[in-house]
Motif scaffolding. Structure first.
Motif, mmCIF file in Angstrom:
data_model
loop_
_atom_site.group_PDB
_atom_site.id
_atom_site.type_symbol
_atom_site.label_atom_id
_atom_site.label_comp_id
_atom_site.label_asym_id
_atom_site.label_seq_id
_atom_site.Cartn_x
_atom_site.Cartn_y
_atom_site.Cartn_z
ATOM 1 N N THR A 273 0.839 -1.206 0.000
ATOM 2 C CA THR A 273 0.000 0.000 0.000
ATOM 3 C C THR A 273 0.868 1.248 0.000
ATOM 4 O OG1 THR A 273 -1.680 -1.233 1.249
ATOM 5 C CG2 THR A 273 -1.906 1.158 1.172
ATOM 6 N N TRP A 274 1.934 1.225 0.793
ATOM 7 C CA TRP A 274 2.891 2.342 0.826
ATOM 8 C C TRP A 274 3.462 2.585 -0.572
ATOM 9 C CZ3 TRP A 274 5.277 5.383 4.788
ATOM 10 C CH2 TRP A 274 6.437 6.049 4.394
ATOM 11 N N HIS A 276 2.202 1.887 -3.472
ATOM 12 C CA HIS A 276 1.199 2.456 -4.375
ATOM 13 C C HIS A 276 0.940 3.923 -4.059
ATOM 14 C CE1 HIS A 276 -0.384 -0.926 -6.855
ATOM 15 N NE2 HIS A 276 0.375 -1.583 -5.998
ATOM 16 N N TYR A 277 1.018 4.289 -2.802
ATOM 17 C CA TYR A 277 0.878 5.703 -2.439
ATOM 18 C C TYR A 277 1.977 6.523 -3.119
ATOM 19 C CZ TYR A 277 0.497 9.861 0.553
ATOM 20 O OH TYR A 277 0.356 11.155 1.022
ATOM 21 N N ILE A 322 -6.154 13.162 1.051
ATOM 22 C CA ILE A 322 -6.044 11.827 0.467
ATOM 23 C C ILE A 322 -7.220 11.560 -0.464
ATOM 24 C CG2 ILE A 322 -7.197 10.723 2.423
ATOM 25 C CD1 ILE A 322 -4.388 9.253 0.169
ATOM 26 N N VAL A 326 -6.519 10.331 -4.236
ATOM 27 C CA VAL A 326 -7.037 9.067 -4.762
ATOM 28 C C VAL A 326 -8.022 9.307 -5.904
ATOM 29 C CG1 VAL A 326 -8.372 6.997 -4.216
ATOM 30 C CG2 VAL A 326 -6.628 7.809 -2.624
ATOM 31 N N ARG A 358 -8.791 2.187 -0.148
ATOM 32 C CA ARG A 358 -8.793 3.629 0.140
ATOM 33 C C ARG A 358 -8.494 3.875 1.620
ATOM 34 N NH1 ARG A 358 -11.819 7.734 -2.910
ATOM 35 N NH2 ARG A 358 -12.413 6.946 -4.963
ATOM 36 N N LEU A 361 -4.817 3.353 2.213
ATOM 37 C CA LEU A 361 -4.056 4.485 1.676
ATOM 38 C C LEU A 361 -4.195 5.703 2.585
ATOM 39 C CD1 LEU A 361 -4.986 4.078 -2.090
ATOM 40 C CD2 LEU A 361 -2.657 3.951 -1.172
ATOM 41 N N HIS A 365 -1.228 7.816 4.382
ATOM 42 C CA HIS A 365 -1.180 9.279 4.250
ATOM 43 C C HIS A 365 -1.092 9.949 5.622
ATOM 44 C CE1 HIS A 365 -2.125 13.142 2.285
ATOM 45 N NE2 HIS A 365 -2.972 13.364 3.274
#
Length: 372
Positions: A273-274, A276-277, A322, A326, A358, A361, A365
């Motif tokens: 997830t990190w 992809h952020y 965020i 997104v 979401r 993420l 964030h």
């Protein structure tokens, strides 16, 4: 990534990887203290270059190996040190064996990905502590091989232990095979992955580093993390064994996790997830820097040529949203995939962001912007 332009009087772009302006033909390089790509004039002093009234020297790995483009500013009267390393290169703990000719271009790819990673980390204002500052767990990189490069890493090297890409106590190890396009593609197909890139590896592994730095040491954040991602105290080895016993066709993970690998263990879910952020931030900033609309069709385009650290509040600042990030990413990734299909290429972003993802993420964030 920002858009950089040479100061030679043209509109010639200097890419983050550039080593020379294609218009004026001057040497170019990245200056970490200035957060800028600059072009340099030669001087009568050996090894000294001038830009914006200051003296600079090339990083050792730039001057001797051309694997980076880092430039180091020199104080007045200070002579260049041929062994000096730029900000990015000084994190290296192990570099590939350069007695093997095939290793040099692969090392260059590794350094390019690493520099882009560090640029994003600096843009976010994240702490980056090296081994001198934190001997037991400071950030470092090891680039190593356990197979021969001449046959795309199919033959094991004699007397070499297996090299696993991963993170341990601040050190990020990347197997040199990941920089070989043929070897990396073969691994992607064998593992049933829709996406596998060198930069993706760096962004994933640095997620593990920041789990240790930002979460493991802070009980409140650790408790919140477990509510979102699960309990990392679950046996990692058991989770790993289960993961590799599952068929590549098993898609039961979809909806809850950003990738199949993320479903393996809470640590990997966090790291994926990190990563992809960071994918989102860098790509959205690049699109905006080049004047590409990243939201509704009639959105205003903001000129970002003069951005300096910290980066534009919209994506990198503590007050960034965020939801905005997104939403813009979902819109733009559709455009990005459509462009790739128009060129006969696979989707650039073959992932679906569900409500569950979401939420993950959003936690990444919040965690990043809780620093300081």
């Amino acid at each position: 990534m920002k858009r950089f332009v040479c100061d030679c009087g043209t509109t010639q772009s200097l890419f983050f990887e550039s080593s020379r302006c294609l218009s004026c033909q001057r040497l170019s390089g990245y200056c970490y203290k200035e957060n800028a790509m600059l072009s340099f004039d030669e001087t009568k002093e050996s090894g000294v270059f001038m830009a914006r009234g200051s003296r600079y020297q090339q990083c050792k790995n730039y001057r001797h190996h051309q694997v980076c483009n880092g430039m180091i500013r020199l104080a007045n009267e200070v002579q260049p040190n041929g062994e000096a390393l730029c900000f990015a290169c000084h994190f290296n703990s192990n570099v590939p064996d350069l007695d093997v000719p095939e290793h040099l271009p692969l090392w260059r790819k590794l350094e390019t990905a690493k520099r882009r990673l560090l640029f994003t980390l600096q843009s976010l204002g994240l702490p980056i502590r090296d081994r001198e500052q934190e001997p037991e767990a400071g950030l470092s990189f090891s680039f190593m091989a356990d197979k021969t490069a001449g046959d795309h890493f199919n033959s094991p090297l004699a007397d070499q232990e297996p090299v696993f890409t991963g993170h341990a106590n601040g050190n990020i190890t990347i197997n040199l095979a990941e920089a070989d396009d043929v070897a990396r593609h073969a691994a992607r197909v064998a593992m049933g992955e829709g996406y596998r890139t060198l930069l993706g590896h760096f962004r994933h592994e640095i997620g593990h580093y920041y789990w240790d730095v930002l979460i493991a040491r802070h009980p409140v954040l650790l408790g919140e993390y477990r509510k979102v991602f699960g309990d990392e105290r679950e046996s990692y080895q058991d989770a790993l064994d289960r993961h590799y016993k599952r068929s590549n066709d098993d898609d039961s993970w979809k909806g809850e996790f950003i990738s199949r690998y993320a479903s393996m263990h809470p640590w990997e879910d966090w790291a994926e997830t990190w990563a992809h952020y960071l994918h989102m931030l860098d790509t959205l900033e690049t699109a905006q820097a080049y004047g590409i609309v990243t939201e509704v069709e009639n959105a205003a385009v903001i000129d970002t040529k003069e951005i300096t650290l910290p980066q534009e509040e919209r994506y990198y600042g503590k007050n960034s949203s965020i939801e905005d990030i997104v939403s813009n990413w979902i819109y733009f990734s559709v455009v990005l995939n459509a462009l790739n299909r128009s060129m006969g290429l696979p989707d650039a972003y073959p992932f679906v962001i569900s409500d569950a993802i979401r939420a993950k993420l959003a936690f990444v964030h919040r965690t990043i912007h809780s620093v300081g």
